[in-house]
Design a protein around this motif. Structure first.
Motif, PDB file in Angstrom:
ATOM      1  N   GLU A 177       1.368 -11.101  -8.106  1.00 57.65           N
ATOM      2  CA  GLU A 177       1.552 -11.556  -9.477  1.00 57.65           C
ATOM      3  C   GLU A 177       1.451 -10.350 -10.413  1.00 57.65           C
ATOM      4  OE1 GLU A 177       0.147 -15.627 -10.600  1.00 57.65           O
ATOM      5  OE2 GLU A 177      -1.381 -14.422 -11.592  1.00 57.65           O
ATOM      6  N   VAL A 178       2.488 -10.120 -11.217  1.00 61.50           N
ATOM      7  CA  VAL A 178       2.518  -8.950 -12.094  1.00 61.50           C
ATOM      8  C   VAL A 178       2.225  -9.370 -13.531  1.00 61.50           C
ATOM      9  CG1 VAL A 178       3.986  -7.116 -13.042  1.00 61.50           C
ATOM     10  CG2 VAL A 178       4.187  -7.749 -10.626  1.00 61.50           C
ATOM     11  N   ASN A 179       1.323  -8.624 -14.167  1.00 63.70           N
ATOM     12  CA  ASN A 179       1.019  -8.831 -15.579  1.00 63.70           C
ATOM     13  C   ASN A 179       2.182  -8.298 -16.402  1.00 63.70           C
ATOM     14  OD1 ASN A 179      -1.135  -9.938 -16.986  1.00 63.70           O
ATOM     15  ND2 ASN A 179      -2.537  -8.578 -15.840  1.00 63.70           N
ATOM     16  N   GLY A 180       3.202  -9.104 -16.644  1.00 62.45           N
ATOM     17  CA  GLY A 180       4.367  -8.603 -17.364  1.00 62.45           C
ATOM     18  C   GLY A 180       5.552  -9.531 -17.201  1.00 62.45           C
ATOM     19  N   SER A 181       6.733  -9.025 -17.544  1.00 61.45           N
ATOM     20  CA  SER A 181       7.955  -9.844 -17.504  1.00 61.45           C
ATOM     21  C   SER A 181       8.708  -9.591 -16.202  1.00 61.45           C
ATOM     22  CB  SER A 181       8.859  -9.461 -18.668  1.00 61.45           C
ATOM     23  OG  SER A 181       9.363  -8.158 -18.469  1.00 61.45           O
ATOM     24  N   PHE A 182       9.796 -10.332 -16.019  1.00 62.96           N
ATOM     25  CA  PHE A 182      10.639 -10.100 -14.849  1.00 62.96           C
ATOM     26  C   PHE A 182      11.201  -8.680 -14.852  1.00 62.96           C
ATOM     27  CE2 PHE A 182      15.027  -9.944 -13.178  1.00 62.96           C
ATOM     28  CZ  PHE A 182      14.708 -10.016 -11.829  1.00 62.96           C
ATOM     29  N   ASP A 183      11.595  -8.204 -16.033  1.00 58.60           N
ATOM     30  CA  ASP A 183      12.136  -6.843 -16.100  1.00 58.60           C
ATOM     31  C   ASP A 183      11.088  -5.811 -15.673  1.00 58.60           C
ATOM     32  OD1 ASP A 183      14.937  -7.082 -16.956  1.00 58.60           O
ATOM     33  OD2 ASP A 183      14.088  -8.029 -18.726  1.00 58.60           O
ATOM     34  N   ASP A 184       9.795  -6.073 -15.979  1.00 55.46           N
ATOM     35  CA  ASP A 184       8.732  -5.180 -15.512  1.00 55.46           C
ATOM     36  C   ASP A 184       8.679  -5.177 -13.981  1.00 55.46           C
ATOM     37  OD1 ASP A 184       7.936  -4.565 -18.108  1.00 55.46           O
ATOM     38  OD2 ASP A 184       6.598  -6.305 -18.214  1.00 55.46           O
ATOM     39  N   CYS A 185       8.803  -6.369 -13.395  1.00 60.59           N
ATOM     40  CA  CYS A 185       8.809  -6.464 -11.926  1.00 60.59           C
ATOM     41  C   CYS A 185       9.990  -5.682 -11.376  1.00 60.59           C
ATOM     42  CB  CYS A 185       8.923  -7.920 -11.467  1.00 60.59           C
ATOM     43  SG  CYS A 185       7.583  -8.977 -12.001  1.00 60.59           S
ATOM     44  N   GLN A 186      11.145  -5.911 -12.000  1.00 60.13           N
ATOM     45  CA  GLN A 186      12.364  -5.272 -11.509  1.00 60.13           C
ATOM     46  C   GLN A 186      12.266  -3.743 -11.647  1.00 60.13           C
ATOM     47  OE1 GLN A 186      16.305  -7.278 -11.086  1.00 60.13           O
ATOM     48  NE2 GLN A 186      16.645  -6.345 -13.078  1.00 60.13           N
ATOM     49  N   SER A 187      11.672  -3.244 -12.736  1.00 61.97           N
ATOM     50  CA  SER A 187      11.574  -1.773 -12.845  1.00 61.97           C
ATOM     51  C   SER A 187      10.622  -1.204 -11.801  1.00 61.97           C
ATOM     52  CB  SER A 187      11.153  -1.270 -14.225  1.00 61.97           C
ATOM     53  OG  SER A 187      10.992  -2.255 -15.135  1.00 61.97           O
ATOM     54  N   MET A 188       9.543  -1.939 -11.462  1.00 65.39           N
ATOM     55  CA  MET A 188       8.651  -1.436 -10.404  1.00 65.39           C
ATOM     56  C   MET A 188       9.390  -1.350  -9.078  1.00 65.39           C
ATOM     57  SD  MET A 188       4.875  -3.005 -10.748  1.00 65.39           S
ATOM     58  CE  MET A 188       4.274  -3.545 -12.319  1.00 65.39           C
ATOM     59  N   VAL A 189      10.192  -2.367  -8.796  1.00 66.75           N
ATOM     60  CA  VAL A 189      10.955  -2.355  -7.547  1.00 66.75           C
ATOM     61  C   VAL A 189      11.927  -1.182  -7.541  1.00 66.75           C
ATOM     62  CG1 VAL A 189      12.724  -3.595  -6.244  1.00 66.75           C
ATOM     63  CG2 VAL A 189      10.703  -4.808  -7.060  1.00 66.75           C
ATOM     64  N   LYS A 190      12.609  -0.992  -8.662  1.00 64.25           N
ATOM     65  CA  LYS A 190      13.565   0.121  -8.738  1.00 64.25           C
ATOM     66  C   LYS A 190      12.856   1.454  -8.574  1.00 64.25           C
ATOM     67  CE  LYS A 190      17.389  -1.997 -11.215  1.00 64.25           C
ATOM     68  NZ  LYS A 190      17.967  -2.306 -12.519  1.00 64.25           N
ATOM     69  N   LYS A 191      11.660   1.548  -9.168  1.00 59.79           N
ATOM     70  CA  LYS A 191      10.889   2.791  -9.058  1.00 59.79           C
ATOM     71  C   LYS A 191      10.512   3.058  -7.599  1.00 59.79           C
ATOM     72  CE  LYS A 191       7.228   5.272 -11.405  1.00 59.79           C
ATOM     73  NZ  LYS A 191       6.268   5.289 -12.505  1.00 59.79           N
ATOM     74  N   ALA A 192      10.089   2.023  -6.912  1.00 56.19           N
ATOM     75  CA  ALA A 192       9.724   2.179  -5.505  1.00 56.19           C
ATOM     76  C   ALA A 192      10.925   2.668  -4.691  1.00 56.19           C
ATOM     77  CB  ALA A 192       9.202   0.861  -4.946  1.00 56.19           C
ATOM     78  N   PHE A 193      12.107   2.165  -5.007  1.00 53.02           N
ATOM     79  CA  PHE A 193      13.292   2.570  -4.254  1.00 53.02           C
ATOM     80  C   PHE A 193      13.717   4.002  -4.564  1.00 53.02           C
ATOM     81  CE2 PHE A 193      13.805  -1.965  -3.447  1.00 53.02           C
ATOM     82  CZ  PHE A 193      14.054  -1.906  -2.089  1.00 53.02           C
ATOM     83  N   ARG A 194      13.325   4.485  -5.741  1.00 56.16           N
ATOM     84  CA  ARG A 194      13.638   5.893  -6.059  1.00 56.16           C
ATOM     85  C   ARG A 194      12.593   6.836  -5.465  1.00 56.16           C
ATOM     86  NH1 ARG A 194      15.305   3.815 -11.224  1.00 56.16           N
ATOM     87  NH2 ARG A 194      13.233   4.215 -12.043  1.00 56.16           N
ATOM     88  N   ASP A 195      11.497   6.271  -4.968  1.00 56.40           N
ATOM     89  CA  ASP A 195      10.364   7.025  -4.433  1.00 56.40           C
ATOM     90  C   ASP A 195      10.616   7.236  -2.929  1.00 56.40           C
ATOM     91  OD1 ASP A 195       7.867   7.865  -3.551  1.00 56.40           O
ATOM     92  OD2 ASP A 195       6.812   6.585  -4.997  1.00 56.40           O
ATOM     93  N   GLU A 196      11.164   8.427  -2.584  1.00 59.76           N
ATOM     94  CA  GLU A 196      11.610   8.656  -1.205  1.00 59.76           C
ATOM     95  C   GLU A 196      10.509   8.427  -0.181  1.00 59.76           C
ATOM     96  OE1 GLU A 196      13.729  12.253  -0.145  1.00 59.76           O
ATOM     97  OE2 GLU A 196      14.846  12.063  -2.040  1.00 59.76           O
ATOM     98  N   GLU A 197       9.298   8.850  -0.554  1.00 61.17           N
ATOM     99  CA  GLU A 197       8.178   8.706   0.369  1.00 61.17           C
ATOM    100  C   GLU A 197       7.936   7.230   0.702  1.00 61.17           C
ATOM    101  OE1 GLU A 197       3.916  10.307  -0.328  1.00 61.17           O
ATOM    102  OE2 GLU A 197       5.373  11.900  -0.798  1.00 61.17           O
ATOM    103  N   MET A 198       7.956   6.415  -0.329  1.00 61.55           N
ATOM    104  CA  MET A 198       7.743   4.968  -0.133  1.00 61.55           C
ATOM    105  C   MET A 198       8.848   4.376   0.743  1.00 61.55           C
ATOM    106  SD  MET A 198       5.211   3.531  -2.103  1.00 61.55           S
ATOM    107  CE  MET A 198       5.765   2.012  -2.880  1.00 61.55           C
ATOM    108  N   VAL A 199      10.072   4.736   0.436  1.00 62.01           N
ATOM    109  CA  VAL A 199      11.203   4.177   1.177  1.00 62.01           C
ATOM    110  C   VAL A 199      11.068   4.510   2.662  1.00 62.01           C
ATOM    111  CG1 VAL A 199      13.718   4.297   1.488  1.00 62.01           C
ATOM    112  CG2 VAL A 199      12.747   4.193  -0.811  1.00 62.01           C
TER     113      VAL A 199
END
Ligand SMILES: *Cc1c(COP(=O)(O)O)cnc(C)c1O
Length: 422
Positions: A177-199
């Motif tokens: 559960e994220v303290n924020g909006s759907f767009d906040d969730c979506q930006s975290m997901v996008k950030k994770a995908f740009r994070d090569e180490e995480m991927v």
């Protein structure tokens, strides 16, 4: 068939459908789109959903490792009815909500899960949801080995029923559960995908409609419904489609461009009207998300706009029959009431945007796309109509297993959570 990225250069090598599905998002952050759109002959198609799926999708899987599995993938995906029901005077309703979590996203999520199953890789599906994607993805991947699912959803912006359907799956599904909006969730997901180490570390993959493995199977129901309508009425059907991230409507647009008997396509948005503004001014601007009654469409920056803009820039299609209209919360309420009065049944607040626009435009020969079962939004429906509309019993049984989610407020907390849990 090969796929290239919306952000790629012309000389970049194109990828196969398996690779596009496994990567989710292209390395430089773009979205995968087909290199070309085949033209189909409508007479080659019968009436059976699974067979239509095999034939239509066959072209998109040609010469791919998944090609030989496609019949089985289609068989395991299209297991529930997608009925087109007449209302009156050439108006029909396409019910996309008879799957295991009662929204259209079951189709794309099941197809994606069944495809990944045949690719035999270890994967973590990371997905942001405005309510319905997460549960569809959780249900679809729940029984598939080697796959972990992590779902981010915005706190307080989804219905109780949706929350239960996100947290009831157990073992391989982590609900956050994220303290924020759907767009906040979506930006975290996008950030994770740009994070090569995480991927690399977690073999991250996306099951949002940025994954092309969700969009292609959705085109199948537009193929089937448009053919059915055409054979019955000898007319092209106009479609009105409740739209948020534009995944569902993009599938319809693709089906139209490939020669299926589809007339106008009207994208119905709620007060989040970035797409409507774009059609008015021909300039795309993302907006902040506004909360509305049609929560699954509360998207200020629809991710598939990128695919639409790419279509416009690189193909010579006539897109003049594509348009968009927005609907206020008041109009959603009126629409639910009016529909109930005329047809003696409830529609969900998302589907209500389509009916509101049909009424406003007086559009004829039209298929309203019903994206979710009204029983998923019990509070809204009972506030407006004063009635209870129960979900099917098997869904209610699954929901009884709901548990407490994890809670996070920012990206660092997401990284830590994955470290501890995966
Ligand atoms: C996701 C969703 C939508 C919006 O679909 P997009 O593909 O994001 O445009 C509309 N209605 C319901 C019920 C949904 O779950």
């Amino acid at each position: 068939m090969k796929y290239h990225s919306t952000q790629g250069k012309r000389e970049d090598p194109a990828v196969s459908i398996s690779q596009a599905i496994l990567e989710g998002i292209a390395p430089e952050g773009g979205l995968y789109v087909p290199k070309f759109f085949p033209a189909y002959c409508v007479n080659d198609f019968g009436t059976n959903l699974e067979k239509i799926a095999e034939k239509f999708l066959g072209t998109f899987f040609l010469n791919d490792p998944l090609e030989e599995h496609l019949p089985e993938i289609c068989k395991d995906t299209f297991t529930f009815d997608i009925p087109l029901k007449p209302l009156d005077n050439g108006i029909e309703i396409l019910e996309l909500f008879h799957g295991p979590t009662a929204a259209f996203k079951d189709v794309g999520a099941r197809f994606l899960a069944n495809s990944i199953k045949h690719l035999n890789t270890k994967t973590t599906i990371l997905v942001a949801t405005s309510g319905d994607t997460g549960s569809a993805v959780a249900a679809a991947f729940n029984s598939i080995d080697n796959i972990q699912v992590v779902i981010l959803y915005p706190k307080d912006r989804i219905s109780i029923t949706q929350k239960k359907l996100l947290t009831c799956w157990g073992e391989n599904v982590i609900s956050v559960e994220v303290n924020g909006s759907f767009d906040d969730c979506q930006s975290m997901v996008k950030k994770a995908f740009r994070d090569e180490e995480m991927v690399k570390e977690y073999h991250l993959n996306s099951a949002n409609s940025i994954n092309i493995g969700r969009l292609l199977p959705q085109a199948v129901y537009y193929v089937k419904a448009s053919l059915e309508y055409f054979r019955k009425h000898k007319k092209y059907a106009n479609f009105i489609i409740p739209t948020g991230n534009m995944g569902n409507s993009l599938s319809a647009i693709w089906a139209k461009l490939m020669g299926f008997p589809i007339g106008q396509i009207v994208l119905a948005t709620n007060a989040n009207d970035s797409i409507v503004q774009y059609f008015k001014e021909n300039i795309y601007r993302a907006n902040n998300t506004r909360e509305t009654l049609a929560t699954a469409m509360d998207v200020g920056n629809p991710s598939n706009m990128e695919r639409f803009l790419n279509l416009k820039a690189f193909f010579n299609f006539d897109l003049s029959e594509i348009s968009a209209q927005s609907v206020t919360d008041d109009e959603i309420r009126q629409s639910i009431t009016q529909f109930y009065k005329e047809y003696k049944r409830a529609i969900c607040p998302h589907t209500a945007t389509a009916f509101a626009i049909q009424q406003k435009l007086g559009l004829e020969d039209v298929i309203l796309v019903a994206t979710a079962h009204p029983g998923k939004f019990p509070n809204t429906i009972s506030d407006i109509l004063g009635i209870d509309v129960p979900l099917e019993k098997d869904i209610l049984d699954v929901m009884k297993k709901a548990t407490d989610p994890h809670e996070i407020s920012n990206y660092e907390e997401l990284v830590n959570l994955l470290k501890n849990k995966l």
